[in-house]
Structure formats: structure tokens, C-alpha cells
Design an enzyme around this catalytic site. Structure first.
Site, short mmCIF file in Angstrom:
data_model
loop_
_atom_site.label_atom_id
_atom_site.label_comp_id
_atom_site.label_asym_id
_atom_site.label_seq_id
_atom_site.Cartn_x
_atom_site.Cartn_y
_atom_site.Cartn_z
N ASN A 147 69.55 21.87 83.15
CA ASN A 147 70.82 22.56 83.42
C ASN A 147 70.85 23.97 82.84
O ASN A 147 71.51 24.86 83.37
CB ASN A 147 72.00 21.75 82.87
CG ASN A 147 71.79 21.29 81.45
OD1 ASN A 147 70.83 20.57 81.15
ND2 ASN A 147 72.66 21.71 80.55
N GLN A 175 71.38 17.92 88.02
CA GLN A 175 71.21 19.29 88.52
C GLN A 175 70.26 19.35 89.72
O GLN A 175 70.16 20.38 90.37
CB GLN A 175 70.72 20.22 87.40
CG GLN A 175 71.70 20.38 86.25
CD GLN A 175 72.95 21.19 86.62
OE1 GLN A 175 73.03 21.83 87.67
NE2 GLN A 175 73.96 21.15 85.75
N ALA A 195 79.38 14.32 91.08
CA ALA A 195 79.84 15.00 92.30
C ALA A 195 80.17 16.48 92.08
O ALA A 195 79.91 17.31 92.95
CB ALA A 195 81.08 14.28 92.84
N HIS A 196 80.73 16.81 90.91
CA HIS A 196 81.23 18.19 90.76
C HIS A 196 80.13 19.23 90.59
O HIS A 196 80.41 20.43 90.54
CB HIS A 196 82.26 18.27 89.62
CG HIS A 196 81.71 18.24 88.24
ND1 HIS A 196 81.62 19.36 87.45
CD2 HIS A 196 81.23 17.22 87.50
CE1 HIS A 196 81.13 19.02 86.27
NE2 HIS A 196 80.87 17.73 86.27
N THR A 232 89.75 0.63 88.43
CA THR A 232 89.93 0.84 89.87
C THR A 232 89.06 2.00 90.34
O THR A 232 89.10 3.08 89.74
CB THR A 232 91.42 1.13 90.17
OG1 THR A 232 92.18 0.05 89.62
CG2 THR A 232 91.68 1.26 91.66
N CYS A 322 78.96 24.65 73.69
CA CYS A 322 79.26 25.14 72.35
C CYS A 322 79.98 24.02 71.62
O CYS A 322 80.98 23.51 72.09
CB CYS A 322 80.15 26.37 72.50
SG CYS A 322 81.07 26.78 71.06
N1 PLP Z 1 73.48 15.96 82.90
C1 PLP Z 1 73.29 17.26 83.20
C2 PLP Z 1 71.89 17.76 83.40
C3 PLP Z 1 74.38 18.12 83.31
O1 PLP Z 1 74.18 19.41 83.59
C4 PLP Z 1 75.69 17.59 83.10
C5 PLP Z 1 76.86 18.48 83.14
O2 PLP Z 1 76.79 19.64 82.77
C6 PLP Z 1 75.83 16.24 82.82
C7 PLP Z 1 74.69 15.45 82.72
C8 PLP Z 1 77.18 15.62 82.60
O3 PLP Z 1 77.86 15.46 83.82
P1 PLP Z 1 79.40 15.04 83.92
O4 PLP Z 1 80.17 16.31 83.86
O5 PLP Z 1 79.52 14.36 85.25
O6 PLP Z 1 79.69 14.11 82.81
#
Ligand code: PLP
Length: 385
Positions: A147, A175, A195-196, A232, A322
Site C-alpha cells: 500500500n 491493493q 471494497a473501498h 446482519t 500515523c
Molecule cells: N491491507 C492493506 C494493504 C491496506 O492498504 C488496507 C487499507 O489501507 C487494509 C489492509 C485495511 O483495509 P480496511 O480499510 O478495509 O480495513
């Protein structure tokens, strides 16, 4: 605002929003309810499970809907802590996201080992192959794409090595999914997705479990998801997740990643040419087409860069989370051999499918301008002191 923080979160795509609204209207029931509205919601949820399973290459039964990848990762380590024997170790790469690192540390403490990475930020396969010949951990975890740096990891090779040694393998594919084809991920024992990160809504994700789908629930208190995750289910969220992912997979099949990778490369070349002292983290390694992790020239702290760019209309990130208000150096960059001072100069620019080429060009000009301002300010400061 010109948005270059898609690795933190991507705005919801138009199609995902339409799918979400459609599901809110068509599937108002609780999937666990005994009436027709409930059955309809359950059928929609299971239809989405089938579609995701086809995309990943696994059985629908192996997929559990969750609130996102942090919950999925915590479920993996909770499951392993319950099922493995008391002396079993877990091995995770030194560049995992905090939701993997902290969950592993919480459940396994001193039984956690870090798999080293090269200077380029790639998991050291030779180290792993040699270690697996000597020891037998209860789980190995390696993310698919980082990430912070966008560096792609050899998850297929690690999955194969683990299979050869009979060790379960967990891949945090957050990612990767939506930016690169998801097919083949279903062969890993555990996979997490969110999803986001690819244009779906926040607060919904999934966990792919080992074949057969058995898992110790982290969230208890209901029969949902075959008793693997109580609560749910978020039917509109799941349907919007699928709509967003199918949109990304279509763009990938049409070759959309290649042109965007060229834009990122143009940007990097121009950045290095125009900002002396800048460097690209993970340079020379296969990386996500959307991510640039840049070591900025030694002019000021990166927070000042972020604030100045924000004022100029550009949303960029420092890349690492952070904690406790005061930023500590990114463990990912430290594991790659950067000093804390260098880690403090790294900025992350991450684009999305809808980011046009001209945004990369505008970002470059903004960086050159902010650099000139910071250099001038540093000069004035030196005169005063
Ligand atoms: N794993 C990676 C590589 C991510 O970049 C992130 C979010 O930044 C997560 C896990 C965590 O995802 P979530 O926001 O769905 O908890």
C-alpha cells in the site's frame, strides 16, 4: 481537488453507487429472515458470492462477507490462534499493513517471525525457501501489493512454496484487487479484500477461507455466513462491491492498466529530472500502475509538503498511517533499509481508474512550485539564524 490518495480510499464509482441504490430499494429484507423479502436478500447475497468466487477462482462456499480487510485479517489470526498448536509460529513479511502486523503480534507475540524484504521492497524468496526447509510455521502471510510503495510481491511463488511444504498461506490482496486481475488469488488459503480500495463503499469486504470454508468466527452472536461471521450482512454494500470490481476487471481486460502505467512512468522520469535529490522508492521493481512513492529532496518535512499541496488543491499522502498523533517512521521503509530521516521525506501519490494523464502533469508542476517555495523559505530561515 486533484485526488492522488486512492490507496487510502477511492471515491465510490458511479456504477457502484447505482448498484447500491438499486439494492437498497430491491432488497430491503434481512437475509436471515424467513419470509420472501428475506429470501430475496439472501439470494442476492449468494449470487454476489458466486460472482466473486468466479473472479478469484475459488468456491462460493469459501467466501465470507466482512466489514473490510482489517476484520478479515484479524479473523485469520484469531482462527490460527485457536486451531494451531501452542508452539506454532506465524511468519509474515516485514512490509505488511498494520492490520496484519498488529493482529499477528496480538495473537502470536513472541511466536511471530518477520520475513525480510530486499532493498527494492520485495519479499526475500530465497530466505523463505531456506527457512521452510528447516522449520514448519503454522501460517505464512504475504500481501499481494504494498500500500505504501506499490511494489508487487511474489505471492504466487510463495503460495506454491507453502503448498509444497503443507503450510497455510494468507494473502492480503487489498491493493491488488481492482488494479490487477484477481484470478488465481482463490488458490491461496486465505485472501482479504476491501471494497473501498477499488470504487466500492467503505465498511464492506471479504475473507476467502481455506477450501471448504471452515473458520473460527471472530465476531460471534448469530448464524450468519454459515456461523463464520455474526451480524446482519450489508447487502447493498456487497452488491456495490461487485459492481465496482466488475467495472475494474472490465477496464483491465481492455488493457487500461498498461496506458496508465506509462503515465506513471512519465511522471517519475519528469520528477527525477526536475527535482534534484528526489528518488523513487522501489524503483526497478514491478509496481502497481497507480502508485508512486517518492523520496523528496531534503527541503522540509513531508507534512509541510502535504499541507502546501493541499492548499494548492492536491490531495496526496505520506503513505503510512500515523499513530498516536506523532508520526513514527514507516516500518515498511525501515525494512527496505531507508533511514528514519529518509523515511520522513517520503510522499505517496496514488491515482485511480478515472485519473486523467493531465492530473499527473499538473501534480508535477505543483511539486516543482512547492519545492521552490520550500527552498526559498529554508534560505530565509538560514539567513535569520
Ligand atoms: N491491507 C492493506 C494493504 C491496506 O492498504 C488496507 C487499507 O489501507 C487494509 C489492509 C485495511 O483495509 P480496511 O480499510 O478495509 O480495513
Amino acid at each position: 481537488m486533484v485526488y492522488f490518495d486512492h490507496n487510502a480510499t477511492s471515491p465510490m464509482s458511479t456504477r457502484a453507487r447505482a448498484a447500491w441504490l438499486d439494492a437498497v430499494e430491491r432488497f430491503p429484507g434481512n437475509p436471515s429472515s424467513p419470509h420472501r423479502l428475506g429470501a430475496r436478500a439472501e439470494a442476492a447475497l449468494n449470487g454476489a458470492r458466486e460472482r466473486l468466487a468466479r473472479m478469484l477462482g475459488c468456491a462460493a462456499r469459501d467466501l465470507v462477507w466482512t466489514s473490510g480487510a482489517s476484520e478479515s485479517a484479524n479473523t485469520v489470526f484469531h482462527h490460527c490462534a485457536r486451531r494451531l498448536d501452542a508452539a506454532a509460529e506465524v511468519w509474515i513479511s516485514a512490509v505488511e499493513h498494520p492490520c496484519v502486523r498488529e493482529a499477528a503480534r496480538h495473537y502470536f507475540g513472541a511466536r511471530l517471525r518477520l520475513l525480510p524484504v530486499t532493498r527494492g521492497g520485495v519479499a526475500d524468496l530465497d530466505w523463505l525457501a531456506a527457512a521452510l526447509r528447516r522449520d514448519h510455521p503454522g501460517l505464512v502471510a504475504l500481501m499481494a501489493a504494498n500500500n505504501e510503495t506499490g511494489v508487487l510481491q511474489p505471492w504466487r511463488e510463495v503460495a506454491a512454496l507453502c503448498r509444497e511444504h503443507g503450510v497455510p498461506f494468507f494473502c492480503d490482496a487489498v491493493q491488488w484487487i481492482g488494479k490487477l486481475p484477481g484470478h488465481g488469488l482463490g488458490e491461496c488459503d486465505f485472501v482479504s479484500g476491501s471494497a473501498h480500495k477499488f470504487g466500492g463503499p467503505k465498511g464492506v469486504g471479504f475473507l476467502k477461507c481455506p477450501a471448504g470454508g471452515l473458520i473460527e468466527p471472530l465476531v460471534r452472536g448469530g448464524p450468519q455466513e454459515d456461523r463464520r461471521r455474526a451480524g446482519t450482512e450489508n447487502v447493498p454494500g456487497v452488491l456495490a462491491l461487485l459492481a465496482a470490481l466488475e467495472e475494474c476487471e472490465t477496464a483491465l481486460a481492455a488493457g487500461g492498466a498498461e496506458s496508465r502505467a506509462a503515465w506513471r512512468e512519465d511522471f517519475e522520469r519528469a520528477l527525477l529530472a526536475r527535482l534534484s535529490g528526489a528518488a523513487v522508492v522501489g524503483t526497478g521493481q514491478p509496481r502497481l500502475w497507480n502508485t508512486v512513492s517518492a523520496l523528496m529532496p531534503d527541503t522540509d518535512c513531508r507534512q509541510r509538503w502535504v499541507v502546501k499541496l493541499d492548499k494548492a488543491g492536491y490531495a496526496v499522502s505520506t503513505g503510512s498511517a500515523c499513530s498516536s498523533g506523532k508520526e513514527s517512521p514507516s516500518p515498511v521503509l525501515l525494512a527496505m533499509g531507508y533511514s528514519p530521516e529518509q523515511a520522513g521525506r517520503v510522499l505517496r501519490f496514488s491515482s485511480g481508474w478515472a485519473t486523467p494523464h493531465e492530473h499527473w502533469c499538473q501534480l508535477l508542476e505543483a511539486l516543482v512550485k512547492v519545492h521552490a517555495e520550500l527552498t526559498q523559505a529554508a534560505g530565509r530561515q538560514a539567513e535569520v539564524s
